[in-house]
Design a protein around this motif. Structure first.
Motif, PDB file in Angstrom:
ATOM      1  N   ASN A 152       0.820  -1.219  -0.100  1.00  0.00           N
ATOM      2  CA  ASN A 152      -0.055   0.076  -0.095  1.00  0.00           C
ATOM      3  C   ASN A 152       1.092   1.217  -0.123  1.00  0.00           C
ATOM      4  OD1 ASN A 152      -2.522  -0.792  -0.059  1.00  0.00           O
ATOM      5  ND2 ASN A 152      -2.756  -0.942   2.001  1.00  0.00           N
ATOM      6  N   VAL A 153       0.735   2.039  -0.892  1.00  0.00           N
ATOM      7  CA  VAL A 153       1.333   3.152  -1.043  1.00  0.00           C
ATOM      8  C   VAL A 153       0.291   4.420  -0.817  1.00  0.00           C
ATOM      9  CG1 VAL A 153       2.796   4.733  -2.501  1.00  0.00           C
ATOM     10  CG2 VAL A 153       3.074   2.337  -2.747  1.00  0.00           C
ATOM     11  N   CYS A 154       0.712   5.353   0.049  1.00  0.00           N
ATOM     12  CA  CYS A 154      -0.051   6.556   0.690  1.00  0.00           C
ATOM     13  C   CYS A 154       0.564   7.753   0.333  1.00  0.00           C
ATOM     14  CB  CYS A 154      -0.461   6.193   2.075  1.00  0.00           C
ATOM     15  SG  CYS A 154      -1.224   4.635   2.578  1.00  0.00           S
ATOM     16  N   PHE A 155      -0.398   8.891   0.082  1.00  0.00           N
ATOM     17  CA  PHE A 155       0.162  10.206  -0.113  1.00  0.00           C
ATOM     18  C   PHE A 155      -0.664  11.070  -0.203  1.00  0.00           C
ATOM     19  CE2 PHE A 155      -0.299   8.434  -4.617  1.00  0.00           C
ATOM     20  CZ  PHE A 155      -0.896   9.738  -5.119  1.00  0.00           C
ATOM     21  N   LEU A 156      -0.803  12.360   0.039  1.00  0.00           N
ATOM     22  CA  LEU A 156      -1.666  13.164   0.098  1.00  0.00           C
ATOM     23  C   LEU A 156      -1.956  14.031  -0.980  1.00  0.00           C
ATOM     24  CD1 LEU A 156      -0.751  14.727   3.649  1.00  0.00           C
ATOM     25  CD2 LEU A 156      -2.306  13.047   3.165  1.00  0.00           C
ATOM     26  N   THR A 157      -3.034  14.558  -1.261  1.00  0.00           N
ATOM     27  CA  THR A 157      -3.127  15.525  -2.540  1.00  0.00           C
ATOM     28  C   THR A 157      -4.700  16.451  -2.128  1.00  0.00           C
ATOM     29  OG1 THR A 157      -3.521  15.662  -4.861  1.00  0.00           O
ATOM     30  CG2 THR A 157      -5.038  13.828  -3.785  1.00  0.00           C
ATOM     31  N   ASP A 158      -5.059  17.206  -2.990  1.00  0.00           N
ATOM     32  CA  ASP A 158      -6.236  17.754  -2.556  1.00  0.00           C
ATOM     33  C   ASP A 158      -7.639  17.516  -3.481  1.00  0.00           C
ATOM     34  OD1 ASP A 158      -6.172  18.778  -5.333  1.00  0.00           O
ATOM     35  OD2 ASP A 158      -4.857  20.479  -4.915  1.00  0.00           O
ATOM     36  N   ALA A 159      -8.533  17.845  -3.146  1.00  0.00           N
ATOM     37  CA  ALA A 159      -9.935  17.262  -3.641  1.00  0.00           C
ATOM     38  C   ALA A 159      -9.851  17.271  -5.065  1.00  0.00           C
ATOM     39  CB  ALA A 159     -11.141  18.085  -3.118  1.00  0.00           C
ATOM     40  N   SER A 160      -9.304  18.285  -5.626  1.00  0.00           N
ATOM     41  CA  SER A 160      -9.564  18.370  -7.326  1.00  0.00           C
ATOM     42  C   SER A 160      -8.769  17.543  -8.011  1.00  0.00           C
ATOM     43  CB  SER A 160      -9.137  20.151  -7.593  1.00  0.00           C
ATOM     44  OG  SER A 160      -7.754  20.383  -7.376  1.00  0.00           O
ATOM     45  N   HIS A 161      -7.695  17.091  -7.321  1.00  0.00           N
ATOM     46  CA  HIS A 161      -6.811  16.202  -7.940  1.00  0.00           C
ATOM     47  C   HIS A 161      -6.869  14.736  -7.632  1.00  0.00           C
ATOM     48  CE1 HIS A 161      -4.101  19.585  -8.754  1.00  0.00           C
ATOM     49  NE2 HIS A 161      -4.124  19.419  -9.823  1.00  0.00           N
ATOM     50  N   ALA A 162      -7.785  14.348  -6.558  1.00  0.00           N
ATOM     51  CA  ALA A 162      -7.780  13.168  -5.975  1.00  0.00           C
ATOM     52  C   ALA A 162      -8.587  12.059  -6.951  1.00  0.00           C
ATOM     53  CB  ALA A 162      -8.753  13.079  -4.688  1.00  0.00           C
ATOM     54  N   GLU A 163      -9.639  12.267  -7.694  1.00  0.00           N
ATOM     55  CA  GLU A 163     -10.433  11.419  -8.509  1.00  0.00           C
ATOM     56  C   GLU A 163      -9.455  11.165  -9.947  1.00  0.00           C
ATOM     57  OE1 GLU A 163     -14.246  11.362  -9.021  1.00  0.00           O
ATOM     58  OE2 GLU A 163     -15.129  11.763  -6.937  1.00  0.00           O
ATOM     59  N   PRO A 164      -9.034  12.207 -10.481  1.00  0.00           N
ATOM     60  CA  PRO A 164      -8.169  12.069 -11.582  1.00  0.00           C
ATOM     61  C   PRO A 164      -6.731  11.304 -11.310  1.00  0.00           C
ATOM     62  CG  PRO A 164      -8.896  14.449 -11.579  1.00  0.00           C
ATOM     63  CD  PRO A 164      -9.368  13.543 -10.262  1.00  0.00           C
ATOM     64  N   LEU A 165      -6.223  11.397 -10.339  1.00  0.00           N
ATOM     65  CA  LEU A 165      -5.117  10.744  -9.927  1.00  0.00           C
ATOM     66  C   LEU A 165      -5.552   9.243  -9.769  1.00  0.00           C
ATOM     67  CD1 LEU A 165      -2.916  12.497  -7.322  1.00  0.00           C
ATOM     68  CD2 LEU A 165      -2.132  11.626  -9.348  1.00  0.00           C
ATOM     69  N   CYS A 166      -6.430   8.997  -9.215  1.00  0.00           N
ATOM     70  CA  CYS A 166      -7.111   7.684  -9.052  1.00  0.00           C
ATOM     71  C   CYS A 166      -7.186   6.907 -10.182  1.00  0.00           C
ATOM     72  CB  CYS A 166      -8.187   7.478  -7.857  1.00  0.00           C
ATOM     73  SG  CYS A 166      -7.771   7.675  -6.151  1.00  0.00           S
ATOM     74  N   ASP A 167      -7.873   7.510 -11.264  1.00  0.00           N
ATOM     75  CA  ASP A 167      -8.150   7.062 -12.274  1.00  0.00           C
ATOM     76  C   ASP A 167      -6.790   6.815 -13.117  1.00  0.00           C
ATOM     77  OD1 ASP A 167     -10.595   7.050 -12.082  1.00  0.00           O
ATOM     78  OD2 ASP A 167     -11.201   8.854 -13.082  1.00  0.00           O
ATOM     79  N   ALA A 168      -5.895   7.747 -13.106  1.00  0.00           N
ATOM     80  CA  ALA A 168      -4.546   7.663 -13.898  1.00  0.00           C
ATOM     81  C   ALA A 168      -3.524   6.467 -13.062  1.00  0.00           C
ATOM     82  CB  ALA A 168      -3.749   9.045 -13.611  1.00  0.00           C
ATOM     83  N   LEU A 169      -3.804   6.448 -11.621  1.00  0.00           N
ATOM     84  CA  LEU A 169      -3.214   5.094 -11.132  1.00  0.00           C
ATOM     85  C   LEU A 169      -3.523   3.882 -11.787  1.00  0.00           C
ATOM     86  CD1 LEU A 169      -2.826   6.993  -7.880  1.00  0.00           C
ATOM     87  CD2 LEU A 169      -0.936   6.150  -8.791  1.00  0.00           C
ATOM     88  N   LEU A 170      -4.714   3.675 -12.020  1.00  0.00           N
ATOM     89  CA  LEU A 170      -5.265   2.627 -12.269  1.00  0.00           C
ATOM     90  C   LEU A 170      -4.756   2.438 -13.930  1.00  0.00           C
ATOM     91  CD1 LEU A 170      -8.889   2.633 -10.856  1.00  0.00           C
ATOM     92  CD2 LEU A 170      -7.066   1.007 -10.080  1.00  0.00           C
TER      93      LEU A 170
END
Length: 296
Positions: free
Chosen positions: A5-23
Protein backbone atom coordinates in the motif's frame (compact mmCIF):
# COMPACT_ATOMS: atom_id res chain seq x y z
CA UNK A 1 7.56 -10.30 -1.46
CA UNK A 2 4.27 -8.80 -0.27
CA UNK A 3 1.87 -6.48 -2.01
CA UNK A 4 2.28 -2.87 -0.96
CA UNK A 5 0.00 0.00 0.00
CA UNK A 6 1.46 3.35 -1.06
CA UNK A 7 -0.09 6.41 0.62
CA UNK A 8 0.29 10.10 -0.21
CA UNK A 9 -1.63 13.37 0.15
CA UNK A 10 -3.33 15.52 -2.46
CA UNK A 11 -6.29 17.90 -2.71
CA UNK A 12 -9.93 17.36 -3.66
CA UNK A 13 -9.55 18.59 -7.23
CA UNK A 14 -6.79 16.10 -8.08
CA UNK A 15 -7.88 13.08 -6.04
CA UNK A 16 -10.28 11.38 -8.47
CA UNK A 17 -8.22 12.11 -11.64
CA UNK A 18 -5.16 10.73 -9.84
CA UNK A 19 -6.95 7.51 -8.89
CA UNK A 20 -8.03 6.99 -12.50
CA UNK A 21 -4.51 7.68 -13.74
CA UNK A 22 -2.97 5.34 -11.16
CA UNK A 23 -5.19 2.49 -12.31
CA UNK A 24 -4.16 3.19 -15.90
CA UNK A 25 -0.52 3.12 -14.79
CA UNK A 26 -0.85 -0.37 -13.32
CA UNK A 27 -2.15 0.04 -9.76
CA UNK A 28 -4.33 -2.84 -8.54
CA UNK A 29 -6.61 -0.42 -6.70
CA UNK A 30 -6.71 3.22 -5.64
CA UNK A 31 -9.02 4.81 -3.10
CA UNK A 32 -9.52 8.23 -1.52
CA UNK A 33 -9.74 8.86 2.22
CA UNK A 34 -10.19 11.96 4.36
CA UNK A 35 -6.70 12.81 5.60
CA UNK A 36 -8.34 14.66 8.52
CA UNK A 37 -10.50 11.72 9.61
CA UNK A 38 -10.70 11.46 13.39
CA UNK A 39 -9.80 15.12 13.90
CA UNK A 40 -11.97 18.26 14.33
CA UNK A 41 -11.35 18.99 10.63
CA UNK A 42 -12.98 15.76 9.44
CA UNK A 43 -15.43 16.39 6.59
CA UNK A 44 -18.46 14.03 6.52
CA UNK A 45 -19.41 13.11 2.96
CA UNK A 46 -22.01 10.39 3.18
CA UNK A 47 -25.35 11.94 4.05
CA UNK A 48 -28.67 11.64 2.31
CA UNK A 49 -29.02 12.21 -1.44
CA UNK A 50 -28.50 15.86 -2.26
CA UNK A 51 -26.86 16.73 1.05
CA UNK A 52 -23.29 17.05 -0.29
CA UNK A 53 -22.72 20.18 -2.34
CA UNK A 54 -18.94 20.00 -2.70
CA UNK A 55 -17.90 16.33 -2.73
CA UNK A 56 -14.30 15.47 -1.97
CA UNK A 57 -11.98 16.21 0.91
CA UNK A 58 -9.80 19.33 1.03
CA UNK A 59 -7.01 17.16 2.42
CA UNK A 60 -7.28 13.84 0.61
CA UNK A 61 -5.20 10.73 1.19
CA UNK A 62 -4.69 8.40 -1.77
CA UNK A 63 -4.10 4.73 -0.91
CA UNK A 64 -2.71 2.71 -3.83
CA UNK A 65 -2.29 -1.07 -3.87
CA UNK A 66 0.68 -2.22 -5.97
CA UNK A 67 2.07 -5.62 -6.88
CA UNK A 68 5.30 -6.68 -5.12
CA UNK A 69 7.55 -6.01 -8.12
CA UNK A 70 5.91 -2.74 -9.23
CA UNK A 71 8.20 0.29 -9.57
CA UNK A 72 6.55 2.79 -7.20
CA UNK A 73 8.26 5.88 -8.63
CA UNK A 74 7.42 4.84 -12.18
CA UNK A 75 3.72 4.23 -11.42
CA UNK A 76 3.33 7.47 -9.47
CA UNK A 77 5.33 9.45 -12.01
CA UNK A 78 3.24 8.20 -14.94
CA UNK A 79 0.00 9.03 -13.10
CA UNK A 80 1.17 12.50 -12.07
CA UNK A 81 2.29 13.30 -15.59
CA UNK A 82 -1.01 12.04 -17.03
CA UNK A 83 -2.98 14.71 -15.13
CA UNK A 84 -0.43 17.47 -15.68
CA UNK A 85 1.44 17.41 -12.36
CA UNK A 86 5.24 17.39 -12.35
CA UNK A 87 6.21 17.12 -8.67
CA UNK A 88 6.48 13.62 -7.19
CA UNK A 89 4.49 13.44 -3.92
CA UNK A 90 6.07 12.34 -0.66
CA UNK A 91 4.71 8.88 0.06
CA UNK A 92 4.81 6.08 2.62
CA UNK A 93 4.84 2.34 1.92
CA UNK A 94 3.24 -0.44 3.96
CA UNK A 95 3.48 -4.16 3.21
CA UNK A 96 0.18 -6.00 2.80
CA UNK A 97 0.41 -9.52 4.19
CA UNK A 98 -0.78 -12.41 2.02
CA UNK A 99 -4.14 -13.69 3.26
CA UNK A 100 -7.10 -15.75 2.19
CA UNK A 101 -9.22 -12.72 1.37
CA UNK A 102 -12.41 -14.69 0.68
CA UNK A 103 -12.15 -16.47 4.02
CA UNK A 104 -11.29 -13.20 5.79
CA UNK A 105 -14.30 -11.44 4.28
CA UNK A 106 -16.66 -14.29 5.10
CA UNK A 107 -15.43 -14.41 8.69
CA UNK A 108 -16.77 -10.88 9.21
CA UNK A 109 -20.36 -11.96 8.51
CA UNK A 110 -21.96 -14.35 10.99
CA UNK A 111 -25.63 -15.34 11.19
CA UNK A 112 -27.81 -12.55 12.61
CA UNK A 113 -30.63 -13.37 14.99
CA UNK A 114 -33.59 -11.06 14.39
CA UNK A 115 -36.03 -12.76 16.75
CA UNK A 116 -36.87 -16.12 18.33
CA UNK A 117 -37.92 -17.52 14.95
CA UNK A 118 -36.15 -15.33 12.36
CA UNK A 119 -32.48 -15.53 11.36
CA UNK A 120 -30.35 -14.13 8.52
CA UNK A 121 -27.73 -16.67 7.51
CA UNK A 122 -24.88 -16.22 4.98
CA UNK A 123 -24.75 -19.09 2.49
CA UNK A 124 -21.39 -20.34 3.80
CA UNK A 125 -22.74 -20.78 7.37
CA UNK A 126 -24.78 -23.56 8.89
CA UNK A 127 -27.99 -22.24 10.39
CA UNK A 128 -27.77 -21.96 14.20
CA UNK A 129 -31.45 -22.98 14.33
CA UNK A 130 -32.62 -25.14 11.40
CA UNK A 131 -36.20 -25.03 12.71
CA UNK A 132 -36.31 -21.21 12.48
CA UNK A 133 -37.25 -19.08 9.47
CA UNK A 134 -33.81 -18.67 7.89
CA UNK A 135 -33.17 -15.99 5.28
CA UNK A 136 -30.15 -17.06 3.21
CA UNK A 137 -28.47 -13.82 2.28
CA UNK A 138 -24.87 -12.91 1.43
CA UNK A 139 -23.35 -9.42 1.62
CA UNK A 140 -23.41 -7.91 -1.85
CA UNK A 141 -23.86 -4.79 -3.95
CA UNK A 142 -27.48 -4.19 -2.89
CA UNK A 143 -28.37 -2.64 0.48
CA UNK A 144 -29.94 -4.92 3.05
CA UNK A 145 -28.12 -7.67 4.93
CA UNK A 146 -30.01 -7.29 8.21
CA UNK A 147 -27.19 -5.68 10.14
CA UNK A 148 -28.43 -2.09 9.84
CA UNK A 149 -30.90 -0.92 12.52
CA UNK A 150 -33.47 0.19 9.93
CA UNK A 151 -33.54 -3.26 8.29
CA UNK A 152 -33.95 -4.96 11.66
CA UNK A 153 -36.77 -2.58 12.57
CA UNK A 154 -38.62 -3.47 9.37
CA UNK A 155 -38.04 -7.21 9.77
CA UNK A 156 -39.39 -7.11 13.31
CA UNK A 157 -42.41 -5.11 12.16
CA UNK A 158 -43.10 -7.54 9.32
CA UNK A 159 -42.93 -10.48 11.72
CA UNK A 160 -45.64 -8.83 13.83
CA UNK A 161 -47.83 -7.75 10.92
CA UNK A 162 -47.60 -10.22 8.03
CA UNK A 163 -50.57 -12.61 8.02
CA UNK A 164 -51.03 -15.75 5.96
CA UNK A 165 -51.85 -14.98 2.34
CA UNK A 166 -51.58 -11.17 2.59
CA UNK A 167 -50.05 -9.17 -0.26
CA UNK A 168 -46.82 -7.26 0.36
CA UNK A 169 -44.95 -4.55 -1.57
CA UNK A 170 -41.34 -3.71 -0.68
CA UNK A 171 -40.75 -0.17 -2.03
CA UNK A 172 -36.98 0.31 -2.48
CA UNK A 173 -36.23 -3.40 -2.09
CA UNK A 174 -32.42 -3.39 -2.22
CA UNK A 175 -31.33 -7.00 -1.70
CA UNK A 176 -34.98 -8.06 -1.42
CA UNK A 177 -34.55 -9.02 2.23
CA UNK A 178 -37.89 -7.58 3.41
CA UNK A 179 -39.93 -9.07 0.57
CA UNK A 180 -38.24 -12.44 1.01
CA UNK A 181 -38.89 -12.34 4.76
CA UNK A 182 -42.55 -11.52 4.11
CA UNK A 183 -42.85 -14.49 1.75
CA UNK A 184 -41.26 -16.82 4.32
CA UNK A 185 -43.57 -15.41 7.00
CA UNK A 186 -46.56 -16.57 4.94
CA UNK A 187 -47.44 -13.67 2.65
CA UNK A 188 -49.15 -14.50 -0.65
CA UNK A 189 -48.47 -12.05 -3.48
CA UNK A 190 -45.07 -10.41 -2.85
CA UNK A 191 -43.45 -7.72 -4.99
CA UNK A 192 -40.56 -5.29 -4.76
CA UNK A 193 -39.26 -2.33 -6.73
CA UNK A 194 -35.97 -0.46 -6.72
CA UNK A 195 -34.38 2.38 -8.68
CA UNK A 196 -31.13 0.40 -9.05
CA UNK A 197 -31.15 -2.37 -11.72
CA UNK A 198 -28.36 -4.19 -9.87
CA UNK A 199 -30.54 -4.30 -6.76
CA UNK A 200 -33.41 -5.78 -8.77
CA UNK A 201 -31.06 -8.42 -10.17
CA UNK A 202 -29.71 -9.22 -6.70
CA UNK A 203 -33.21 -9.41 -5.22
CA UNK A 204 -34.39 -11.86 -7.88
CA UNK A 205 -31.32 -14.04 -7.29
CA UNK A 206 -31.86 -13.94 -3.51
CA UNK A 207 -35.52 -14.91 -3.89
CA UNK A 208 -34.53 -17.91 -5.99
CA UNK A 209 -31.86 -18.92 -3.48
CA UNK A 210 -34.46 -18.78 -0.69
CA UNK A 211 -37.03 -20.75 -2.64
CA UNK A 212 -39.72 -18.05 -2.53
CA UNK A 213 -41.85 -16.46 -5.22
CA UNK A 214 -41.48 -12.66 -5.36
CA UNK A 215 -41.65 -10.31 -8.31
CA UNK A 216 -38.96 -7.60 -8.38
CA UNK A 217 -38.88 -4.82 -10.95
CA UNK A 218 -37.27 -1.48 -11.81
CA UNK A 219 -39.24 1.36 -10.24
CA UNK A 220 -38.99 3.25 -13.55
CA UNK A 221 -41.78 0.96 -14.76
CA UNK A 222 -45.30 1.59 -13.43
CA UNK A 223 -46.08 -0.22 -10.18
CA UNK A 224 -49.60 -1.60 -10.34
CA UNK A 225 -52.11 -2.50 -7.67
CA UNK A 226 -52.82 -2.04 -4.00
CA UNK A 227 -51.38 -4.19 -1.24
CA UNK A 228 -52.32 -5.28 2.26
CA UNK A 229 -48.84 -4.37 3.51
CA UNK A 230 -46.38 -1.85 2.07
CA UNK A 231 -42.92 -1.36 3.55
CA UNK A 232 -40.31 1.22 2.50
CA UNK A 233 -36.87 1.19 4.10
CA UNK A 234 -35.21 4.12 2.33
CA UNK A 235 -34.01 7.55 3.43
CA UNK A 236 -36.18 10.44 4.53
CA UNK A 237 -35.58 12.59 1.42
CA UNK A 238 -37.00 10.01 -1.02
CA UNK A 239 -39.72 9.16 1.49
CA UNK A 240 -40.85 12.80 1.34
CA UNK A 241 -40.86 12.89 -2.46
CA UNK A 242 -42.40 9.44 -2.93
CA UNK A 243 -45.17 9.81 -0.34
CA UNK A 244 -48.06 10.00 -2.89
CA UNK A 245 -46.71 7.02 -4.88
CA UNK A 246 -46.08 4.87 -1.80
CA UNK A 247 -49.45 5.59 -0.20
CA UNK A 248 -51.27 4.90 -3.48
CA UNK A 249 -50.28 1.25 -3.16
CA UNK A 250 -51.71 0.79 0.35
CA UNK A 251 -55.26 -0.56 0.09
CA UNK A 252 -57.97 0.86 2.39
CA UNK A 253 -57.44 -0.94 5.66
CA UNK A 254 -53.89 -1.85 4.63
CA UNK A 255 -50.79 -1.13 6.65
CA UNK A 256 -47.70 0.92 5.86
CA UNK A 257 -44.29 0.85 7.54
CA UNK A 258 -41.51 3.33 6.83
CA UNK A 259 -37.91 3.29 8.01
CA UNK A 260 -34.58 4.88 7.14
CA UNK A 261 -35.78 7.79 9.29
CA UNK A 262 -33.75 9.42 12.03
CA UNK A 263 -35.51 10.14 15.31
CA UNK A 264 -35.48 13.90 14.72
CA UNK A 265 -37.05 13.48 11.25
CA UNK A 266 -40.05 11.48 12.45
CA UNK A 267 -42.46 14.37 13.13
CA UNK A 268 -41.95 15.86 9.67
CA UNK A 269 -42.52 12.52 7.92
CA UNK A 270 -45.64 11.88 10.03
CA UNK A 271 -46.98 15.32 9.01
CA UNK A 272 -46.33 14.72 5.31
CA UNK A 273 -48.06 11.33 5.27
CA UNK A 274 -51.01 12.50 7.39
CA UNK A 275 -53.02 13.52 4.30
CA UNK A 276 -53.14 9.83 3.27
CA UNK A 277 -52.89 7.89 6.53
CA UNK A 278 -51.93 8.43 10.18
CA UNK A 279 -48.47 7.23 11.17
CA UNK A 280 -46.94 6.78 14.58
CA UNK A 281 -43.62 5.56 15.92
CA UNK A 282 -43.82 1.76 15.96
CA UNK A 283 -40.30 1.12 17.22
CA UNK A 284 -36.91 2.76 17.80
CA UNK A 285 -33.39 1.37 17.54
CA UNK A 286 -30.35 3.55 18.24
CA UNK A 287 -31.14 6.84 16.43
CA UNK A 288 -33.49 5.27 13.87
CA UNK A 289 -37.27 4.90 13.95
CA UNK A 290 -39.88 2.78 12.20
CA UNK A 291 -43.16 4.59 11.51
CA UNK A 292 -46.32 2.60 10.85
CA UNK A 293 -50.02 3.17 10.32
CA UNK A 294 -53.24 1.90 8.73
CA UNK A 295 -54.93 3.53 5.76
CA UNK A 296 -58.53 4.51 6.59
Amino acid sequence: MAWRNVCFLTDASHAEPLCDALLEAGALSACIEDADAGTPDEQPQFGEPGSVNTPGWTHSRIVVLLEPDADIDAVLGEAMQAIGLSAMPAYSVEAVAEQNWVQLTQSQFDPIRISERLWIVPSWHESPDPSAINLILDPGMAFGTGSHPTTRLCLEWLERNVSAGCSVLDYGCGSGILAIAAAKLGAGRVAGVDIDPQAVEAANANAERNGVVAQFADSAAPVAGEYDVVVANILSNPLRVLAPAICAHVRPGGRLALSGILREQAEEIIAIYAQWLPLQVADVREDWVCLAGTRP
